[in-house]
Design a protein around this motif. Structure first.
Motif: not given
Length: 302
Positions: A73-75, A86, A88, A96-98
């Motif tokens: 899972q990245k997001e 987080r 983005e 992608v919001t990591h």
């Protein structure tokens, strides 16, 4: 009547993290539960967090344990609490919001979510195009670790020729990572090209033992010097992360002289050896990040 889900709460700094079903078996053959995983990450947090802070993560989640379905899972999920940091970051066609793991509470929360292993970017979110780590992944042909230890020493010698200090780490899987701290001045494109050139130089010195061929059929029994992790949005296992394998092995920093021990292999340390892992600090004198300028010049003349 709905089943009652057992929960417990753990205090971490200013946060209280609720752990659901702490008795759930994540490593069934070993009897290791979610509570054990949470306790491990809580115990190693002081050692692990310096390798996590500010870095975008990819989460390897096993919500039903290592024998069940897993996903990367990245997001960052919407249900994650607001207090988890987080970042983005751009990707092709969007963003992608990591998740960022900057504190013990976040580390514990991720473990509760079935994140057995965190994989980190080699750059930080504030300068995502400029890595502060370069990683060589020494990937063996089989379970024999002797060629890995030999290749690591040879790589260490070459990096010393290039005036680049480096740090070895067992992966908890098959091989060994050799990490080079960088000063964040060179972009990924340059770092990856340099890593490839170093790997090719080392393979040319030992062509019967080492290769840079990505395709397995082209390796012909030789150890693979993998530099593919050195790219934007690519990840590498975090030091002290538990791996989703029988026995719960751990990615563990080691000292260079420990590679002389014939008993050392990729899974030398496990979750159950947490006290030893906390007491050890083989990277305590980790070098500051270096520029590649001198190293490039030396490599060109080698």
């Amino acid at each position: 009547m709905e089943a009652v889900v057992s929960t417990t709460s753990i205090r971490a700094g200013r946060r209280t993290v609720e752990i659901s079903r702490p008795e759930k078996l994540l490593f069934p053959a070993d009897g290791i539960t979610k509570a054990d995983l949470v306790a491990y990450y809580r115990a190693v947090a002081a050692r692990m967090l310096p390798h996590l802070r500010g870095r975008p993560l990819m989460l390897e989640r096993h919500p039903d344990g290592i024998d069940g379905p897993a996903f990367m899972q990245k997001e960052a999920p919407d249900h994650f609490p607001d207090w988890i940091e987080r970042a983005e970051l751009p990707k092709e066609g969007g963003t992608v919001t990591h998740v960022l793991c900057d504190d013990t509470a976040t580390l514990i929360y991720l473990a509760n979510q079935g994140c057995i292993t965190a994989h980190r970017w080699l750059s930080k979110a504030d300068r995502p195009d400029h890595p502060d780590r370069l990683v060589f992944d020494l990937d063996p042909v089989d379970q024999d670790f002797a060629p890995v230890r030999q290749a690591a020493h040879r790589l260490h010698e070459l990096l010393e020729e290039l005036a680049l200090p480096s740090l070895p780490m067992t992966t908890g899987s098959r091989g060994l990572h050799v990490v080079v701290p960088l000063d964040r001045k060179a972009p990924f494109e340059e770092v990856r090209a340099f890593a490839r050139a170093v790997a090719e130089e080392l393979a040319s010195r030992h062509p019967d033992q080492l290769t840079t061929a990505p395709r397995k059929e082209a390796r012909k029994g030789r150890l693979y010097l993998d530099v593919q992790r050195n790219g934007y949005a690519q990840t590498s296992v975090v030091p002290y992360a538990v791996r989703a394998r029988a026995g719960a092995p751990v990615a563990a920093p080691v000292a260079w002289d420990e590679l002389d021990d014939p008993a050392l292999d990729a899974r030398r340390w496990t979750l159950t050896m947490v006290e030893e892992l906390v007491e050890r600090d083989p990277w305590s004198d980790a070098p500051r990040g270096r520029s590649l300028t001198v190293a490039r010049r030396r490599l060109a003349g080698s």
